[in-house]
Design a protein around this motif. Structure first.
Motif, PDB file in Angstrom:
ATOM      1  N   GLN A  42     -36.991  52.154 -48.393  1.00 53.18           N
ATOM      2  CA  GLN A  42     -38.438  52.221 -48.170  1.00 53.18           C
ATOM      3  C   GLN A  42     -39.170  52.489 -49.478  1.00 53.18           C
ATOM      4  N   VAL A  59     -47.930  48.913 -46.342  1.00 50.68           N
ATOM      5  CA  VAL A  59     -48.137  49.494 -45.013  1.00 50.68           C
ATOM      6  C   VAL A  59     -46.827  49.729 -44.264  1.00 50.68           C
ATOM      7  N   ARG A  60     -46.005  48.722 -44.119  1.00 48.39           N
ATOM      8  CA  ARG A  60     -44.799  48.854 -43.290  1.00 48.39           C
ATOM      9  C   ARG A  60     -43.820  49.903 -43.829  1.00 48.39           C
ATOM     10  N   ALA A  62     -44.360  52.411 -45.810  1.00 52.69           N
ATOM     11  CA  ALA A  62     -44.984  53.736 -45.738  1.00 52.69           C
ATOM     12  C   ALA A  62     -45.003  54.237 -44.298  1.00 52.69           C
ATOM     13  N   HIS A  63     -45.302  53.352 -43.360  1.00 58.68           N
ATOM     14  CA  HIS A  63     -45.300  53.719 -41.944  1.00 58.68           C
ATOM     15  C   HIS A  63     -43.889  54.130 -41.500  1.00 58.68           C
ATOM     16  N   LYS A  66     -43.127  57.486 -42.925  1.00 55.83           N
ATOM     17  CA  LYS A  66     -43.896  58.505 -42.209  1.00 55.83           C
ATOM     18  C   LYS A  66     -43.190  58.894 -40.914  1.00 55.83           C
ATOM     19  N   ARG A  82     -48.082  59.021 -44.762  1.00 54.51           N
ATOM     20  CA  ARG A  82     -49.261  58.634 -43.975  1.00 54.51           C
ATOM     21  C   ARG A  82     -50.410  58.282 -44.906  1.00 54.51           C
ATOM     22  N   GLU A  85     -49.696  54.956 -46.343  1.00 48.75           N
ATOM     23  CA  GLU A  85     -49.947  53.922 -45.334  1.00 48.75           C
ATOM     24  C   GLU A  85     -51.444  53.631 -45.218  1.00 48.75           C
ATOM     25  N   ARG A  89     -53.557  50.245 -45.796  1.00 48.74           N
ATOM     26  CA  ARG A  89     -54.450  49.689 -44.774  1.00 48.74           C
ATOM     27  C   ARG A  89     -55.878  49.507 -45.294  1.00 48.74           C
TER      28      ARG A  89
END
Length: 125
Positions: A42, A59-60, A62-63, A66, A82, A85, A89
């Motif tokens: 990640q 985004v992906r 980091a999500h 999280k 978060r 992410e 976004r």
């Protein structure tokens, strides 16, 4: 080498995880080991995205970081992820995203050390 800060990981969450699995340390060990093995992937994806100023690409991973960090009780890392992410976004990355990634890496090392210490303690106990 200093002792790992066991408070980097919320042991109440690990206790809840143990209880929810019927105290199946084998399952919890596998979950933590999977987290420890997957998290560098990640970080690599987040680093590539930040280096390329690819907000959507951040985004992906980091999500994922999280959510997986919260599962194993690494709540500070989950919070930083978060924020990363949300930066992704937002559609644009700035120096704050790079700084956030650096902070996340430092927190990751502390969390990994704490989780490894937790596993070692569980093996000894």
């Amino acid at each position: 080498m200093p002792e790992p800060d066991l408070h980097v990981v919320d042991e109440r969450i690990l206790a809840e995880l143990m209880a929810s699995t019927g105290d199946d340390i084998g399952f919890v060990r596998e979950l933590i080991q999977t987290y420890l093995a997957d998290t560098p992937v990640q970080f690599e994806a987040m680093s590539v995205a930040v280096d390329a100023t690819d907000a959507a690409g951040l985004v992906r991973p980091a999500h994922t970081l999280k959510s997986s960090s919260a599962t194993v009780g690494a709540m500070r890392l989950s919070s930083i992820a978060r924020d990363l992410e949300m930066a992704g976004r937002s559609g644009s990355l700035d120096a704050a995203a790079r700084l956030g990634l650096d902070i996340a890496r430092a927190e990751w090392q502390a969390a990994a050390d704490s989780l490894n210490a937790y596993l070692k303690q569980r093996s000894a106990g």
